[in-house]
Design an enzyme around this catalytic site. Structure first.
Site, PDB file in Angstrom:
ATOM      1  N   ASN A  60       2.336   1.476   4.304  1.00  0.00           N
ATOM      2  CA  ASN A  60       2.666   0.211   4.986  1.00  0.00           C
ATOM      3  C   ASN A  60       2.355   0.302   6.487  1.00  0.00           C
ATOM      4  OD1 ASN A  60       5.608  -1.913   5.561  1.00  0.00           O
ATOM      5  ND2 ASN A  60       3.541  -2.541   5.146  1.00  0.00           N
ATOM      6  N   ASP A 114      -8.232   3.557   1.209  1.00  0.00           N
ATOM      7  CA  ASP A 114      -7.317   4.026   2.249  1.00  0.00           C
ATOM      8  C   ASP A 114      -8.123   4.502   3.470  1.00  0.00           C
ATOM      9  OD1 ASP A 114      -5.397   5.272   3.757  1.00  0.00           O
ATOM     10  OD2 ASP A 114      -4.659   6.570   2.148  1.00  0.00           O
ATOM     11  N   CYS A 127       0.863  -1.187   0.000  1.00  0.00           N
ATOM     12  CA  CYS A 127       0.000   0.000   0.000  1.00  0.00           C
ATOM     13  C   CYS A 127       0.897   1.234   0.000  1.00  0.00           C
ATOM     14  CB  CYS A 127      -0.981  -0.017   1.181  1.00  0.00           C
ATOM     15  SG  CYS A 127      -0.212   0.062   2.807  1.00  0.00           S
ATOM     16  N   CYS A 132      -1.301   0.835   7.413  1.00  0.00           N
ATOM     17  CA  CYS A 132      -2.733   0.525   7.588  1.00  0.00           C
ATOM     18  C   CYS A 132      -3.141  -0.718   6.796  1.00  0.00           C
ATOM     19  CB  CYS A 132      -3.599   1.718   7.180  1.00  0.00           C
ATOM     20  SG  CYS A 132      -3.346   3.176   8.221  1.00  0.00           S
ATOM     21  N   ARG A 133      -3.301  -0.559   5.482  1.00  0.00           N
ATOM     22  CA  ARG A 133      -3.918  -1.647   4.713  1.00  0.00           C
ATOM     23  C   ARG A 133      -3.015  -2.854   4.510  1.00  0.00           C
ATOM     24  NH1 ARG A 133      -5.254   2.057  -0.202  1.00  0.00           N
ATOM     25  NH2 ARG A 133      -3.352   2.980   0.653  1.00  0.00           N
ATOM     26  N   SER A 134      -1.759  -2.637   4.071  1.00  0.00           N
ATOM     27  CA  SER A 134      -0.933  -3.816   3.747  1.00  0.00           C
ATOM     28  C   SER A 134      -0.552  -4.634   4.987  1.00  0.00           C
ATOM     29  CB  SER A 134       0.288  -3.442   2.906  1.00  0.00           C
ATOM     30  OG  SER A 134       1.153  -2.567   3.566  1.00  0.00           O
TER      31      SER A 134
HETATM   32  P1  4NP Z   1      -1.787   2.863   4.098  1.00  0.00           P
HETATM   33  O1  4NP Z   1      -2.416   4.226   4.650  1.00  0.00           O
HETATM   34  O2  4NP Z   1      -1.280   3.166   2.719  1.00  0.00           O
HETATM   35  O3  4NP Z   1      -2.956   1.930   4.089  1.00  0.00           O
HETATM   36  O4  4NP Z   1      -0.710   2.442   5.067  1.00  0.00           O
HETATM   37  C1  4NP Z   1      -1.706   5.429   4.695  1.00  0.00           C
HETATM   38  C2  4NP Z   1      -0.708   5.600   5.608  1.00  0.00           C
HETATM   39  C3  4NP Z   1      -0.013   6.801   5.664  1.00  0.00           C
HETATM   40  C4  4NP Z   1      -0.336   7.810   4.806  1.00  0.00           C
HETATM   41  C5  4NP Z   1      -1.339   7.637   3.866  1.00  0.00           C
HETATM   42  C6  4NP Z   1      -2.023   6.430   3.816  1.00  0.00           C
HETATM   43  N1  4NP Z   1       0.357   9.028   4.877  1.00  0.00           N
HETATM   44  O5  4NP Z   1       0.017   9.954   4.128  1.00  0.00           O
HETATM   45  O6  4NP Z   1       1.291   9.151   5.697  1.00  0.00           O
END
Ligand code: 4NP
Length: 156
Positions: A14, A126, A11, A16-18
């Site tokens: 790294n 997200d 993702c 939240c989703r992955s």
């Molecule tokens: P992820 O979510 O891609 O599912 O881990 C996010 C985590 C951090 C950010 C955006 C989405 N960020 O902008 O820092």
């Protein structure tokens, strides 16, 4: 190319989703006795070395899966030969992976939701700026995908 399957979930952050996908898939693979290497990574490097977001950890824990020991890392070129499957959580991640992938690298690169019946081509949204319901929706999605992915790899 490794003999046994090896799956990398990717993702943006790294956090939240992955990592939730990694935890859900590890649980599903263990339950089905599937031998598979599993990891997750981000296309962005802002959170390197950190554990998953507290809300992702709490969501996984509510479903009996501990992802608190995972550490953020950025996706790298060698991942496309170390893993048989490099699976993107959304379309931006997929576009980034296709750009980073070295020419001729053997990994299959596609969307994780391709493994959810009826949801091929969709993104897993997200949840970073969302609330608990958004994290729960991600957990439901990655659990559904994990089930389809285990079935696909067992049939391989
Ligand atoms: P992820 O979510 O891609 O599912 O881990 C996010 C985590 C951090 C950010 C955006 C989405 N960020 O902008 O820092």
């Amino acid at each position: 190319m490794p003999d046994r399957p090896a799956v990398l979930f990717v993702c943006l952050g790294n956090i939240c989703r992955s990592p939730m996908a990694e935890g859900a898939f590890r649980a599903a693979a263990e339950a089905e006795g599937l031998e598979v290497a599993i990891d997750s990574a981000g296309t962005g490097g802002w959170h390197q070395g950190e554990p998953p977001d507290r809300r992702a950890r709490d969501t996984a824990r509510r479903h009996g899966v501990d992802i608190s020991g995972l550490k953020v890392r950025k996706v790298r070129a060698e991942d496309f030969s170390r893993f048989t499957h490099v699976l993107a959580l959304d379309h931006d991640n997929l576009a980034d992976l296709r750009r980073i992938r070295p020419a001729g690298a053997p990994a299959e690169v596609r969307l994780l939701a391709d493994y959810i019946p009826g949801r091929a081509g969709e993104a897993i949204a997200d949840p970073y700026y969302g609330g608990q319901a958004d994290f729960e929706r991600v957990w439901a999605d990655v659990t559904a995908a994990a089930k389809g992915l285990v079935a696909a790899l067992k049939a391989r």
